[in-house]
Motif scaffolding. Structure first.
Motif, PDB file in Angstrom:
ATOM      1  N   MET A   1       0.833  -1.208   0.000  1.00  0.00           N
ATOM      2  CA  MET A   1       0.000   0.000   0.000  1.00  0.00           C
ATOM      3  C   MET A   1       0.870   1.262   0.000  1.00  0.00           C
ATOM      4  SD  MET A   1      -2.924  -1.308   2.623  1.00  0.00           S
ATOM      5  CE  MET A   1      -4.205  -0.106   2.309  1.00  0.00           C
ATOM      6  N   ILE A   2       1.911   1.244   0.802  1.00  0.00           N
ATOM      7  CA  ILE A   2       2.825   2.394   0.827  1.00  0.00           C
ATOM      8  C   ILE A   2       3.480   2.564  -0.539  1.00  0.00           C
ATOM      9  CG2 ILE A   2       4.992   3.252   1.815  1.00  0.00           C
ATOM     10  CD1 ILE A   2       4.027   1.926   4.493  1.00  0.00           C
ATOM     11  N   TRP A   3       3.923   1.466  -1.132  1.00  0.00           N
ATOM     12  CA  TRP A   3       4.529   1.515  -2.455  1.00  0.00           C
ATOM     13  C   TRP A   3       3.546   2.086  -3.478  1.00  0.00           C
ATOM     14  CZ3 TRP A   3       6.848  -3.431  -5.142  1.00  0.00           C
ATOM     15  CH2 TRP A   3       7.664  -3.056  -6.213  1.00  0.00           C
ATOM     16  N   GLY A   4       2.286   1.679  -3.407  1.00  0.00           N
ATOM     17  CA  GLY A   4       1.259   2.203  -4.315  1.00  0.00           C
ATOM     18  C   GLY A   4       1.052   3.697  -4.136  1.00  0.00           C
ATOM     19  N   ILE A   5       1.058   4.150  -2.902  1.00  0.00           N
ATOM     20  CA  ILE A   5       0.903   5.586  -2.634  1.00  0.00           C
ATOM     21  C   ILE A   5       2.101   6.355  -3.177  1.00  0.00           C
ATOM     22  CG2 ILE A   5       0.842   7.310  -0.782  1.00  0.00           C
ATOM     23  CD1 ILE A   5      -0.890   5.204   0.792  1.00  0.00           C
ATOM     24  N   VAL A   6       3.301   5.817  -2.986  1.00  0.00           N
ATOM     25  CA  VAL A   6       4.510   6.462  -3.516  1.00  0.00           C
ATOM     26  C   VAL A   6       4.433   6.553  -5.039  1.00  0.00           C
ATOM     27  CG1 VAL A   6       7.007   6.173  -3.812  1.00  0.00           C
ATOM     28  CG2 VAL A   6       5.973   5.879  -1.558  1.00  0.00           C
TER      29      VAL A   6
ATOM     30  N   ARG B   1       3.716   9.831  -9.667  1.00  0.00           N
ATOM     31  CA  ARG B   1       3.130   9.646 -11.002  1.00  0.00           C
ATOM     32  C   ARG B   1       4.003   8.758 -11.894  1.00  0.00           C
ATOM     33  NH1 ARG B   1      -0.820  14.348 -12.233  1.00  0.00           N
ATOM     34  NH2 ARG B   1      -1.024  15.211 -10.159  1.00  0.00           N
ATOM     35  N   ASP B   2       4.780   7.908 -11.248  1.00  0.00           N
ATOM     36  CA  ASP B   2       5.616   6.935 -11.952  1.00  0.00           C
ATOM     37  C   ASP B   2       5.097   5.551 -11.610  1.00  0.00           C
ATOM     38  OD1 ASP B   2       7.511   5.270 -13.052  1.00  0.00           O
ATOM     39  OD2 ASP B   2       9.175   6.002 -11.827  1.00  0.00           O
ATOM     40  N   HIS B   3       4.401   4.960 -12.549  1.00  0.00           N
ATOM     41  CA  HIS B   3       3.792   3.650 -12.322  1.00  0.00           C
ATOM     42  C   HIS B   3       4.554   2.528 -13.031  1.00  0.00           C
ATOM     43  CE1 HIS B   3       0.573   6.486 -11.311  1.00  0.00           C
ATOM     44  NE2 HIS B   3       0.222   5.561 -10.442  1.00  0.00           N
ATOM     45  N   SER B   4       5.826   2.760 -13.314  1.00  0.00           N
ATOM     46  CA  SER B   4       6.613   1.750 -14.028  1.00  0.00           C
ATOM     47  C   SER B   4       6.785   0.469 -13.207  1.00  0.00           C
ATOM     48  CB  SER B   4       7.978   2.322 -14.415  1.00  0.00           C
ATOM     49  OG  SER B   4       8.712   2.704 -13.266  1.00  0.00           O
ATOM     50  N   ALA B   5       6.682   0.570 -11.898  1.00  0.00           N
ATOM     51  CA  ALA B   5       6.838  -0.611 -11.042  1.00  0.00           C
ATOM     52  C   ALA B   5       5.504  -1.315 -10.775  1.00  0.00           C
ATOM     53  CB  ALA B   5       7.482  -0.207  -9.718  1.00  0.00           C
ATOM     54  N   LEU B   6       4.458  -0.932 -11.489  1.00  0.00           N
ATOM     55  CA  LEU B   6       3.135  -1.518 -11.249  1.00  0.00           C
ATOM     56  C   LEU B   6       3.123  -3.045 -11.314  1.00  0.00           C
ATOM     57  CD1 LEU B   6       0.185  -0.860 -10.605  1.00  0.00           C
ATOM     58  CD2 LEU B   6      -0.239  -0.801 -13.062  1.00  0.00           C
ATOM     59  N   PRO B   7       3.792  -3.686 -12.295  1.00  0.00           N
ATOM     60  CA  PRO B   7       3.781  -5.158 -12.293  1.00  0.00           C
ATOM     61  C   PRO B   7       4.409  -5.756 -11.028  1.00  0.00           C
ATOM     62  CG  PRO B   7       4.438  -4.333 -14.446  1.00  0.00           C
ATOM     63  CD  PRO B   7       4.428  -3.144 -13.519  1.00  0.00           C
ATOM     64  N   ALA B   8       5.482  -5.165 -10.544  1.00  0.00           N
ATOM     65  CA  ALA B   8       6.115  -5.665  -9.318  1.00  0.00           C
ATOM     66  C   ALA B   8       5.192  -5.439  -8.119  1.00  0.00           C
ATOM     67  CB  ALA B   8       7.460  -4.978  -9.094  1.00  0.00           C
ATOM     68  N   HIS B   9       4.558  -4.285  -8.091  1.00  0.00           N
ATOM     69  CA  HIS B   9       3.608  -3.957  -7.024  1.00  0.00           C
ATOM     70  C   HIS B   9       2.471  -4.986  -7.005  1.00  0.00           C
ATOM     71  CE1 HIS B   9       0.797  -1.463  -4.694  1.00  0.00           C
ATOM     72  NE2 HIS B   9      -0.062  -1.568  -5.681  1.00  0.00           N
ATOM     73  N   ALA B  10       1.980  -5.345  -8.198  1.00  0.00           N
ATOM     74  CA  ALA B  10       0.898  -6.339  -8.297  1.00  0.00           C
ATOM     75  C   ALA B  10       1.372  -7.709  -7.820  1.00  0.00           C
ATOM     76  CB  ALA B  10       0.397  -6.418  -9.737  1.00  0.00           C
ATOM     77  N   HIS B  11       2.594  -8.105  -8.196  1.00  0.00           N
ATOM     78  CA  HIS B  11       3.132  -9.386  -7.726  1.00  0.00           C
ATOM     79  C   HIS B  11       3.251  -9.400  -6.206  1.00  0.00           C
ATOM     80  CE1 HIS B  11       4.167 -10.216 -11.909  1.00  0.00           C
ATOM     81  NE2 HIS B  11       4.378 -11.469 -11.547  1.00  0.00           N
TER      82      HIS B  11
ATOM     83  N   TRP C   1       0.256 -10.591  -0.031  1.00  0.00           N
ATOM     84  CA  TRP C   1      -0.940 -10.382   0.781  1.00  0.00           C
ATOM     85  C   TRP C   1      -1.944 -11.511   0.570  1.00  0.00           C
ATOM     86  CZ3 TRP C   1      -3.797  -9.145   4.586  1.00  0.00           C
ATOM     87  CH2 TRP C   1      -5.164  -8.910   4.466  1.00  0.00           C
ATOM     88  N   VAL C   2      -2.379 -11.699  -0.654  1.00  0.00           N
ATOM     89  CA  VAL C   2      -3.475 -12.638  -0.918  1.00  0.00           C
ATOM     90  C   VAL C   2      -3.058 -14.087  -0.653  1.00  0.00           C
ATOM     91  CG1 VAL C   2      -5.099 -13.481  -2.658  1.00  0.00           C
ATOM     92  CG2 VAL C   2      -4.532 -11.049  -2.579  1.00  0.00           C
TER      93      VAL C   2
END
Length: 128
Positions: free
Chosen positions: A19-24, A29-39, A45-46
């Motif tokens: 969650m902190i990573w998502g907020i950062v 406004r740099d979402h290049s790490a979105l795939p890593a965040h999703a993993h 978590w899940v």
């Protein structure tokens, strides 16, 4: 410590980190790490929370050393995979082998979890 407690605690800590990573990412406004965040969120978590539920529902498995090893191996594999995916998506070629090692680790660990699940089911059927 029971495998379920370890799973639940690690899941919460990883969810907070995700969650902190998502907020950062949102602030920058740099979402290049979105795939890593999703993993991180899906595996950390899940999956860990679902492992915890399984172990809590099966106390005889929850107390085993193999269940605790499975949870620890999953945590490490998830973190390695996440770092590798983050590196790949930030343009670092070194991320590919790191992500590969992490992916193989969680795959092997899912096989261990599957073995624990099927072993438990067989033990339950034998007791009936």
């Amino acid at each position: 410590m029971k495998a379920s407690n370890l799973s639940f605690r690690a899941a919460v800590l990883i969810a907070l980190a995700g969650m902190i990573w998502g907020i950062v990412m949102a602030i920058s406004r740099d979402h290049s790490a979105l795939p890593a965040h999703a993993h991180l969120n899906l595996l950390g978590w899940v999956s860990l929370f679902l492992f915890g539920i399984f172990y809590r529902l099966h106390p005889s498995v929850d107390l085993t050393r193999s269940a605790r090893i499975q949870v620890w191996f999953w945590i490490v594999g998830t973190l390695v995979l996440t770092v590798g995916v983050a590196l790949v998506h930030s343009g670092n070629a070194i991320g590919d082998p790191i992500a590969g090692v992490g992916a193989l680790a969680v795959l092997a660990d899912m096989a261990l979890f599957g073995w624990l699940v099927f072993r438990q089911e067989q033990a339950g059927m034998a007791a009936k």
